[in-house]
Scaffold this motif. Structure first.
Motif, PDB file in Angstrom:
ATOM      1  N   ASN A   5      33.341  21.708 -90.243  1.00  0.00           N
ATOM      2  CA  ASN A   5      31.888  21.706 -90.376  1.00  0.00           C
ATOM      3  C   ASN A   5      31.333  23.098 -90.668  1.00  0.00           C
ATOM      4  OD1 ASN A   5      32.251  22.859 -87.885  1.00  0.00           O
ATOM      5  ND2 ASN A   5      31.182  21.282 -86.736  1.00  0.00           N
ATOM      6  N   VAL A   6      32.199  24.043 -90.986  1.00  0.00           N
ATOM      7  CA  VAL A   6      31.787  25.397 -91.341  1.00  0.00           C
ATOM      8  C   VAL A   6      32.327  25.668 -92.735  1.00  0.00           C
ATOM      9  CG1 VAL A   6      31.986  27.845 -90.786  1.00  0.00           C
ATOM     10  CG2 VAL A   6      31.818  26.186 -88.952  1.00  0.00           C
ATOM     11  N   GLY A   7      31.457  26.010 -93.656  1.00  0.00           N
ATOM     12  CA  GLY A   7      31.918  26.235 -95.014  1.00  0.00           C
ATOM     13  C   GLY A   7      31.194  27.376 -95.703  1.00  0.00           C
ATOM     14  N   ILE A  42      35.368  34.703 -80.826  1.00  0.00           N
ATOM     15  CA  ILE A  42      34.780  33.382 -81.053  1.00  0.00           C
ATOM     16  C   ILE A  42      34.395  33.169 -82.525  1.00  0.00           C
ATOM     17  CG2 ILE A  42      32.874  31.831 -80.447  1.00  0.00           C
ATOM     18  CD1 ILE A  42      32.995  33.185 -77.626  1.00  0.00           C
ATOM     19  N   PRO A  43      33.588  34.056 -83.125  1.00  0.00           N
ATOM     20  CA  PRO A  43      33.267  33.803 -84.538  1.00  0.00           C
ATOM     21  C   PRO A  43      34.486  33.922 -85.452  1.00  0.00           C
ATOM     22  CG  PRO A  43      32.293  35.872 -83.832  1.00  0.00           C
ATOM     23  CD  PRO A  43      32.838  35.199 -82.613  1.00  0.00           C
ATOM     24  N   LEU A  44      35.431  34.793 -85.107  1.00  0.00           N
ATOM     25  CA  LEU A  44      36.633  34.916 -85.920  1.00  0.00           C
ATOM     26  C   LEU A  44      37.452  33.626 -85.876  1.00  0.00           C
ATOM     27  CD1 LEU A  44      38.384  36.744 -87.688  1.00  0.00           C
ATOM     28  CD2 LEU A  44      39.534  37.503 -85.618  1.00  0.00           C
ATOM     29  N   ALA A  45      37.623  33.065 -84.703  1.00  0.00           N
ATOM     30  CA  ALA A  45      38.399  31.832 -84.568  1.00  0.00           C
ATOM     31  C   ALA A  45      37.703  30.652 -85.246  1.00  0.00           C
ATOM     32  CB  ALA A  45      38.639  31.521 -83.095  1.00  0.00           C
ATOM     33  N   THR A  46      36.394  30.526 -85.068  1.00  0.00           N
ATOM     34  CA  THR A  46      35.685  29.405 -85.689  1.00  0.00           C
ATOM     35  C   THR A  46      35.643  29.551 -87.205  1.00  0.00           C
ATOM     36  OG1 THR A  46      33.531  30.460 -85.339  1.00  0.00           O
ATOM     37  CG2 THR A  46      34.282  28.893 -83.668  1.00  0.00           C
ATOM     38  N   GLY A  47      35.597  30.775 -87.689  1.00  0.00           N
ATOM     39  CA  GLY A  47      35.628  30.991 -89.129  1.00  0.00           C
ATOM     40  C   GLY A  47      36.979  30.678 -89.724  1.00  0.00           C
ATOM     41  N   LEU A  48      38.042  31.069 -89.044  1.00  0.00           N
ATOM     42  CA  LEU A  48      39.388  30.808 -89.549  1.00  0.00           C
ATOM     43  C   LEU A  48      39.748  29.326 -89.491  1.00  0.00           C
ATOM     44  CD1 LEU A  48      41.327  33.858 -88.073  1.00  0.00           C
ATOM     45  CD2 LEU A  48      40.663  33.485 -90.451  1.00  0.00           C
ATOM     46  N   MET A  49      39.259  28.631 -88.474  1.00  0.00           N
ATOM     47  CA  MET A  49      39.570  27.205 -88.339  1.00  0.00           C
ATOM     48  C   MET A  49      38.578  26.317 -89.094  1.00  0.00           C
ATOM     49  SD  MET A  49      40.853  26.859 -84.386  1.00  0.00           S
ATOM     50  CE  MET A  49      39.201  27.009 -83.761  1.00  0.00           C
ATOM     51  N   SER A  50      37.487  26.878 -89.579  1.00  0.00           N
ATOM     52  CA  SER A  50      36.429  26.146 -90.298  1.00  0.00           C
ATOM     53  C   SER A  50      35.801  25.045 -89.461  1.00  0.00           C
ATOM     54  CB  SER A  50      36.962  25.548 -91.600  1.00  0.00           C
ATOM     55  OG  SER A  50      37.379  26.557 -92.460  1.00  0.00           O
ATOM     56  N   CYS A  52      33.251  24.442 -85.803  1.00  0.00           N
ATOM     57  CA  CYS A  52      32.467  25.035 -84.728  1.00  0.00           C
ATOM     58  C   CYS A  52      32.046  23.924 -83.762  1.00  0.00           C
ATOM     59  CB  CYS A  52      31.235  25.724 -85.296  1.00  0.00           C
ATOM     60  SG  CYS A  52      30.160  26.441 -84.041  1.00  0.00           S
ATOM     61  N   PRO A  53      32.466  24.023 -82.507  1.00  0.00           N
ATOM     62  CA  PRO A  53      32.093  22.994 -81.533  1.00  0.00           C
ATOM     63  C   PRO A  53      30.579  22.853 -81.347  1.00  0.00           C
ATOM     64  CG  PRO A  53      33.878  24.344 -80.670  1.00  0.00           C
ATOM     65  CD  PRO A  53      33.407  24.992 -81.933  1.00  0.00           C
ATOM     66  N   LEU A  54      29.852  23.948 -81.413  1.00  0.00           N
ATOM     67  CA  LEU A  54      28.392  23.848 -81.265  1.00  0.00           C
ATOM     68  C   LEU A  54      27.760  23.103 -82.434  1.00  0.00           C
ATOM     69  CD1 LEU A  54      27.373  27.315 -79.799  1.00  0.00           C
ATOM     70  CD2 LEU A  54      27.387  25.105 -78.665  1.00  0.00           C
ATOM     71  N   TYR A  55      28.278  23.315 -83.639  1.00  0.00           N
ATOM     72  CA  TYR A  55      27.787  22.562 -84.786  1.00  0.00           C
ATOM     73  C   TYR A  55      28.014  21.069 -84.572  1.00  0.00           C
ATOM     74  CZ  TYR A  55      26.800  26.446 -88.017  1.00  0.00           C
ATOM     75  OH  TYR A  55      26.277  27.532 -88.653  1.00  0.00           O
ATOM     76  N   SER A  56      29.153  20.716 -83.994  1.00  0.00           N
ATOM     77  CA  SER A  56      29.440  19.299 -83.735  1.00  0.00           C
ATOM     78  C   SER A  56      28.457  18.712 -82.734  1.00  0.00           C
ATOM     79  CB  SER A  56      30.857  19.147 -83.196  1.00  0.00           C
ATOM     80  OG  SER A  56      31.800  19.547 -84.151  1.00  0.00           O
TER      81      SER A  56
END
Length: 66
Positions: A5-7, A42-50, A52-56
């Motif tokens: 959900n991150v692009g 946190i932002p590095l991990a969510t960016g690499l995995m594409s 974000c739990p908060l977006y969900s």
């Protein structure tokens, strides 16, 4: 596992900000609040995995539609 959900620009900004904070920790980690730089994980991990739990939770999605 998690749906992406991150692009695009969001993902690039997360990786850059996360890496910058971790580099800041390497150069200034011995300061009184140096541990706060570790928030960059946190932002590095969510960016690499594409993903974000908060977006969900909030139903957001910045990935382009297929």
């Amino acid at each position: 596992m998690f749906s992406k959900n991150v692009g695009g620009l969001d993902r690039i900004l997360r990786i850059v900000v996360g890496a910058a904070l971790l580099i800041g920790f390497l150069f200034n980690g011995d300061g009184a609040y140096g541990w706060l730089y570790l928030i960059g994980i946190i932002p590095l991990a969510t960016g690499l995995m594409s993903t974000c739990p908060l977006y969900s939770i909030f139903g957001m999605n910045t990935c382009p539609r297929k």
